[in-house]
Design an enzyme around this catalytic site. Structure first.
Site, PDB file in Angstrom:
ATOM      1  N   ARG A 121       0.855  -1.203   0.000  1.00 26.95           N
ATOM      2  CA  ARG A 121       0.000   0.000   0.000  1.00 26.95           C
ATOM      3  C   ARG A 121       0.881   1.239   0.000  1.00 26.95           C
ATOM      4  NH1 ARG A 121      -5.576  -1.378   3.201  1.00 26.95           N
ATOM      5  NH2 ARG A 121      -6.734  -1.475   1.277  1.00 26.95           N
ATOM      6  N   SER A 132      -8.914  -1.747  -1.649  1.00 28.55           N
ATOM      7  CA  SER A 132      -9.640  -0.487  -1.412  1.00 28.55           C
ATOM      8  C   SER A 132     -10.827  -0.338  -2.352  1.00 28.55           C
ATOM      9  CB  SER A 132      -8.701   0.711  -1.593  1.00 28.55           C
ATOM     10  OG  SER A 132      -7.793   0.775  -0.527  1.00 28.55           O
ATOM     11  N   TYR A 226      -2.309  -0.832   8.934  1.00 25.92           N
ATOM     12  CA  TYR A 226      -3.336  -1.717   9.475  1.00 25.92           C
ATOM     13  C   TYR A 226      -3.324  -1.714  10.998  1.00 25.92           C
ATOM     14  CZ  TYR A 226      -3.662  -3.728   4.802  1.00 25.92           C
ATOM     15  OH  TYR A 226      -3.842  -3.903   3.467  1.00 25.92           O
TER      16      TYR A 226
HETATM   17  P1  NAD Z   1      -8.968  -3.376   7.055  1.00 27.35           P
HETATM   18  O1  NAD Z   1      -9.991  -3.795   6.070  1.00 27.35           O
HETATM   19  O2  NAD Z   1      -7.832  -4.295   7.340  1.00 27.35           O
HETATM   20  O3  NAD Z   1      -9.717  -3.110   8.456  1.00 27.35           O
HETATM   21  C1  NAD Z   1     -10.859  -2.301   8.536  1.00 27.35           C
HETATM   22  C2  NAD Z   1     -10.784  -1.429   9.759  1.00 27.35           C
HETATM   23  O4  NAD Z   1     -10.995  -2.209  10.940  1.00 27.35           O
HETATM   24  C3  NAD Z   1      -9.446  -0.728   9.965  1.00 27.35           C
HETATM   25  O5  NAD Z   1      -9.638   0.674   9.942  1.00 27.35           O
HETATM   26  C4  NAD Z   1      -8.975  -1.226  11.328  1.00 27.35           C
HETATM   27  O6  NAD Z   1      -8.287  -0.226  12.048  1.00 27.35           O
HETATM   28  C5  NAD Z   1     -10.294  -1.571  11.975  1.00 27.35           C
HETATM   29  N1  NAD Z   1     -10.211  -2.460  13.152  1.00 27.35           N
HETATM   30  C6  NAD Z   1      -9.391  -3.518  13.385  1.00 27.35           C
HETATM   31  N2  NAD Z   1      -9.645  -4.056  14.596  1.00 27.35           N
HETATM   32  C7  NAD Z   1     -10.659  -3.327  15.156  1.00 27.35           C
HETATM   33  C8  NAD Z   1     -11.371  -3.400  16.376  1.00 27.35           C
HETATM   34  N3  NAD Z   1     -11.089  -4.325  17.287  1.00 27.35           N
HETATM   35  N4  NAD Z   1     -12.333  -2.481  16.586  1.00 27.35           N
HETATM   36  C9  NAD Z   1     -12.623  -1.524  15.667  1.00 27.35           C
HETATM   37  N5  NAD Z   1     -12.006  -1.413  14.499  1.00 27.35           N
HETATM   38  C10 NAD Z   1     -11.020  -2.305  14.233  1.00 27.35           C
HETATM   39  O7  NAD Z   1      -8.388  -1.943   6.722  1.00 27.35           O
HETATM   40  P2  NAD Z   1      -8.458  -1.105   5.369  1.00 27.35           P
HETATM   41  O8  NAD Z   1      -9.820  -0.546   5.218  1.00 27.35           O
HETATM   42  O9  NAD Z   1      -7.968  -1.968   4.270  1.00 27.35           O
HETATM   43  O10 NAD Z   1      -7.463   0.099   5.635  1.00 27.35           O
HETATM   44  C11 NAD Z   1      -6.420   0.053   6.582  1.00 27.35           C
HETATM   45  C12 NAD Z   1      -5.573   1.305   6.478  1.00 27.35           C
HETATM   46  O11 NAD Z   1      -4.849   1.337   5.264  1.00 27.35           O
HETATM   47  C13 NAD Z   1      -6.309   2.609   6.533  1.00 27.35           C
HETATM   48  O12 NAD Z   1      -5.533   3.511   7.274  1.00 27.35           O
HETATM   49  C14 NAD Z   1      -6.325   3.076   5.127  1.00 27.35           C
HETATM   50  O13 NAD Z   1      -6.471   4.468   5.030  1.00 27.35           O
HETATM   51  C15 NAD Z   1      -4.967   2.625   4.716  1.00 27.35           C
HETATM   52  N6  NAD Z   1      -4.851   2.559   3.255  1.00 27.35           N
HETATM   53  C16 NAD Z   1      -3.722   3.077   2.661  1.00 27.35           C
HETATM   54  C17 NAD Z   1      -3.588   3.044   1.286  1.00 27.35           C
HETATM   55  C18 NAD Z   1      -2.380   3.607   0.590  1.00 27.35           C
HETATM   56  O14 NAD Z   1      -2.234   3.436  -0.574  1.00 27.35           O
HETATM   57  N7  NAD Z   1      -1.475   4.259   1.270  1.00 27.35           N
HETATM   58  C19 NAD Z   1      -4.579   2.488   0.521  1.00 27.35           C
HETATM   59  C20 NAD Z   1      -5.707   1.963   1.155  1.00 27.35           C
HETATM   60  C21 NAD Z   1      -5.817   2.004   2.535  1.00 27.35           C
END
Ligand code: NAD
Length: 364
Positions: A121, A132, A226
């Site tokens: 990412r 995403s 994550y």
């Molecule tokens: P994910 O699908 O792995 O998880 C979904 C959400 O669940 C996350 O926000 C996580 O913090 C949350 N979570 C985990 N345990 C939890 C708990 N016990 N209670 C409540 N919430 C909990 O995550 P995602 O949607 O794929 O995204 C993760 C991160 O990656 C985010 O910060 C996103 O902005 C980032 N991201 C970065 C890029 C990039 O290119 N730089 C691209 C996409 C996402």
């Protein structure tokens, strides 16, 4: 590079890996694309649209002839792996963290496999970020399903017959899917609150017009952005705090995930029992065990008067747009691996190395 697009065979999978619009772009960029007859039909893309875009149509038996690459949505079955020639590049959601046997089968068969889940990412990989793009679709669909199943309207209504209060929606997990769920529920007029263990998302939640629940539970964030898994004490604290808030909600959308781990358990059965009859829970984490104790993966059930939707492939229910987005992700990866349509794999390069989960003599 000659690339084959098979018809998906996984149960319930309606998406297709490349849509005609992207096929046209890839053909212009020097790729030759073969599409299995009917591959796009469940997503609303007809065979004729593919031929107009420059693809060749092929039957199942001849699709893989001369193919250097195969692009798909779901991981291939054992039989589909057997049909691949050695050295073929395979791209798809290959479940590298949860299906080690499937990855080993790919490696043993001598193919070069790239998992969409493993793309680093990093900023320059954003156009390839299928986690995403599909999470965005899932977050939207979760709210639409919840609104449909709920007996309560989402917006505030002021009518001659009196006022109807807006629905109260709680979103647990505010990553990509959760943020889209918040935005969609807000557009429908609900009063939305949200929680995530990564405190960094508070600002993003508030910028979408939702309030952030302060539960006093925080998790470390990995270098990839994550969340890490909570300790059992933190989990117990989170469940106890949430139980208080959940009772007053009309809809709860749960999206909490920790990569490669079972879904964190956020809603115990007792919390479901505390909700009003007619409330709705949509559990996006159903496939990895569910955020709610009473979720049944792949099903919609009613427990304690609460409808709990545990469908495991929401993007497939929005197959047209989910495929459009996924297709652009796949196309960006293909053009990275094969600039100007010529396959040139450089395993010293971060993105290629990170996404590759199997290649001859190498295990991820
Ligand atoms: P994910 O699908 O792995 O998880 C979904 C959400 O669940 C996350 O926000 C996580 O913090 C949350 N979570 C985990 N345990 C939890 C708990 N016990 N209670 C409540 N919430 C909990 O995550 P995602 O949607 O794929 O995204 C993760 C991160 O990656 C985010 O910060 C996103 O902005 C980032 N991201 C970065 C890029 C990039 O290119 N730089 C691209 C996409 C996402």
């Amino acid at each position: 590079m000659r690339v084959a697009v098979p018809r998906e065979t996984a149960i319930g999978e309606r998406r297709v890996a490349l849509v005609p619009e992207t096929v046209a772009r890839l053909c212009a960029a020097g790729f030759a694309i073969a599409v299995e007859r009917g591959a796009g039909s469940a997503a609303g893309f007809a065979d004729e649209a593919y031929t107009e875009a420059g693809a060749q149509l092929a039957d199942t038996g001849s699709l893989l002839e001369g193919a250097e690459g195969v692009v798909r949505v779901a991981r291939p079955s054992a039989g589909e792996i057997e049909a691949l020639g050695p050295g073929t590049v395979v791209i798809g959601f290959l479940s590298p963290l949860t299906d080690p046997d499937g990855i080993e089968r790919l490696r043993h068969h001598g193919v070069v496999a790239f998992a969409m889940e493993s793309i680093p990412r990093i900023t320059r990989a954003q156009p390839m970020d299928a986690l995403s793009s599909q999470a965005t679709v899932a977050g939207y669909k979760a709210v639409v399903l919840a609104a449909d199943r709920s007996a309560k309207m989402f917006p505030l209504l002021m009518t001659a017959a009196g006022t109807i209060a807006p629905a109260r929606v709680l979103v647990l997990g505010a990553g990509v899917a959760g943020l889209q769920a918040i935005a969609t529920a807000r557009r429908l007029g609900a009063v939305v609150s949200a929680f995530d263990v990564r405190p960094a998302v508070k600002e993003q939640v508030e910028s979408l017009g939702a309030s952030f629940l302060e539960l006093g539970v925080r998790a470390e964030e990995t270098a990839g952005g994550y969340a890490t898994e909570l300790t059992s004490e933190q989990q117990a604290q989170q469940q106890a705090e949430l139980e208080r808030h959940i009772a007053g909600m009309d809809v709860v959308i749960t999206t909490a995930l920790v990569p490669g781990r079972p879904a964190p358990r956020l809603i115990p059965a007792a919390a479901v029992a505390s909700m009003r009859a007619g409330s709705v829970i949509v559990d996006l984490a159903a496939e990895t065990g569910g955020n709610c104790e009473l979720t049944a993966a792949g099903e919609e059930v009613v427990r304690e008067g609460v409808t709990i939707v545990g469908f495991t492939n929401l993007p497939s229910l929005m197959a047209t747009d989910a495929s459009r987005l996924y297709s652009r992700n796949v196309s960006a990866l293909l053009q990275h691996l094969a600039p100007n349509g010529e396959l040139a794999l450089d395993f010293d390069e971060e993105l290629t190395a990170g996404a590759c989960v199997a290649r001859p003599e190498v295990t991820a």
